[in-house]
Design a protein around this motif. Structure first.
Motif, PDB file in Angstrom:
ATOM      1  N   HIS A 199      55.788 -48.756  51.719  1.00  0.00           N
ATOM      2  CA  HIS A 199      57.146 -48.416  52.154  1.00  0.00           C
ATOM      3  C   HIS A 199      58.134 -48.383  50.987  1.00  0.00           C
ATOM      4  O   HIS A 199      58.927 -47.452  50.869  1.00  0.00           O
ATOM      5  CB  HIS A 199      57.616 -49.398  53.223  1.00  0.00           C
ATOM      6  N   GLN A 241      60.138 -45.116  49.743  1.00  0.00           N
ATOM      7  CA  GLN A 241      61.593 -45.147  49.807  1.00  0.00           C
ATOM      8  C   GLN A 241      62.197 -44.924  48.418  1.00  0.00           C
ATOM      9  O   GLN A 241      63.246 -44.296  48.281  1.00  0.00           O
ATOM     10  CB  GLN A 241      62.073 -46.474  50.392  1.00  0.00           C
ATOM     11  N   GLU A 246      62.114 -41.245  47.807  1.00  0.00           N
ATOM     12  CA  GLU A 246      63.139 -40.591  48.620  1.00  0.00           C
ATOM     13  C   GLU A 246      64.533 -40.823  48.033  1.00  0.00           C
ATOM     14  O   GLU A 246      65.378 -39.921  48.034  1.00  0.00           O
ATOM     15  CB  GLU A 246      63.069 -41.111  50.060  1.00  0.00           C
ATOM     16  N   SER A 247      64.793 -42.027  47.515  1.00  0.00           N
ATOM     17  CA  SER A 247      66.125 -42.351  46.994  1.00  0.00           C
ATOM     18  C   SER A 247      66.466 -41.570  45.735  1.00  0.00           C
ATOM     19  O   SER A 247      67.651 -41.414  45.410  1.00  0.00           O
ATOM     20  CB  SER A 247      66.228 -43.851  46.716  1.00  0.00           C
ATOM     21  N   ASN A 298      67.612 -38.146  47.465  1.00  0.00           N
ATOM     22  CA  ASN A 298      68.566 -38.252  48.561  1.00  0.00           C
ATOM     23  C   ASN A 298      69.438 -39.481  48.350  1.00  0.00           C
ATOM     24  O   ASN A 298      68.996 -40.606  48.577  1.00  0.00           O
ATOM     25  CB  ASN A 298      67.816 -38.347  49.898  1.00  0.00           C
ATOM     26  N   LYS A 353      71.636 -40.749  50.121  1.00  0.00           N
ATOM     27  CA  LYS A 353      71.848 -41.517  51.354  1.00  0.00           C
ATOM     28  C   LYS A 353      70.710 -42.516  51.606  1.00  0.00           C
ATOM     29  O   LYS A 353      70.855 -43.407  52.422  1.00  0.00           O
ATOM     30  CB  LYS A 353      71.984 -40.569  52.550  1.00  0.00           C
ATOM     31  N   SER A 354      69.603 -42.355  50.897  1.00  0.00           N
ATOM     32  CA  SER A 354      68.454 -43.257  51.056  1.00  0.00           C
ATOM     33  C   SER A 354      68.383 -44.277  49.930  1.00  0.00           C
ATOM     34  O   SER A 354      67.304 -44.730  49.566  1.00  0.00           O
ATOM     35  CB  SER A 354      67.148 -42.476  51.057  1.00  0.00           C
ATOM     36  N   LEU A 406      68.229 -47.471  47.621  1.00  0.00           N
ATOM     37  CA  LEU A 406      67.613 -48.785  47.816  1.00  0.00           C
ATOM     38  C   LEU A 406      68.694 -49.863  47.787  1.00  0.00           C
ATOM     39  O   LEU A 406      69.711 -49.721  47.108  1.00  0.00           O
ATOM     40  CB  LEU A 406      66.602 -49.064  46.704  1.00  0.00           C
TER      41      LEU A 406
END
Length: 173
Positions: free
Chosen positions: A129, A133, A136-137, A140, A142-143, A145
């Protein structure tokens, strides 16, 4: 140096004690010379191996220093960490230069077979995970950490840098 007898009348008839030749530290027999040559050769081999090991792994210290300089409060910290890890991967494996996402995380795992952490693996029960993540961060905002996740990520990346392998092994549990 030529020794002169004393010039006074009383000491003129005295004879000095002969001063012995200095003892050489160089071995006098062939056996000790051979032992010395073997020891010097072994010492040179050990020094050469230590230097080669240091030379091959100097990038680890540079990467750890680069990770230490990343401020986890910076909104671009995830990307900066990715750039450091990308540079390490590129140094270890030229073909890893274009990797991103799951492929990037899988390559990280492949290079650390003793402790797979990032990528999904059907044989291991690994929490991927944080790695997903993280990827993705990067793209993006908005994602992003959390601070705790960034600290955990930094800790995991430091451990990976210290303990990863060349990448020839397969992931096993």
């Amino acid at each position: 140096m030529v020794h002169k007898p004393p010039s006074t009348y009383i000491l003129r008839e005295m004879v000095d004690v002969d001063i012995p030749e200095p003892i050489s530290w160089f071995p006098q027999t062939l056996g000790w010379k051979m032992v010395a040559v073997v020891l010097v050769a072994l010492l040179l081999v050990v020094i050469a191996k230590l230097m080669m090991h240091w030379w091959k792994n100097r990038y680890r210290d540079e990467a750890l220093q680069a990770i230490e300089q990343v401020n986890v409060l910076d909104p671009k910290a995830e990307y900066q960490l990715f750039l450091v890890m990308k540079a390490v991967l590129r140094y270890r494996d030229k073909e890893a230069a274009s990797l991103y996402g799951v492929d990037f995380l899988t390559t990280l795992d492949r290079m650390n077979p003793a402790s797979p952490v990032w990528a999904p693996n059907e044989y291991c029960h690994v929490d991927e995970h944080l790695g997903m993540q993280w990827m993705e961060s990067i793209v993006n905002p908005k994602s992003a950490l959390t601070r705790e996740q960034k600290h955990t990520l930094v800790s995991e990346l430091k451990q990976w840098i210290l303990h990863h392998d060349s990448g020839d092994a397969h992931v096993t549990c």
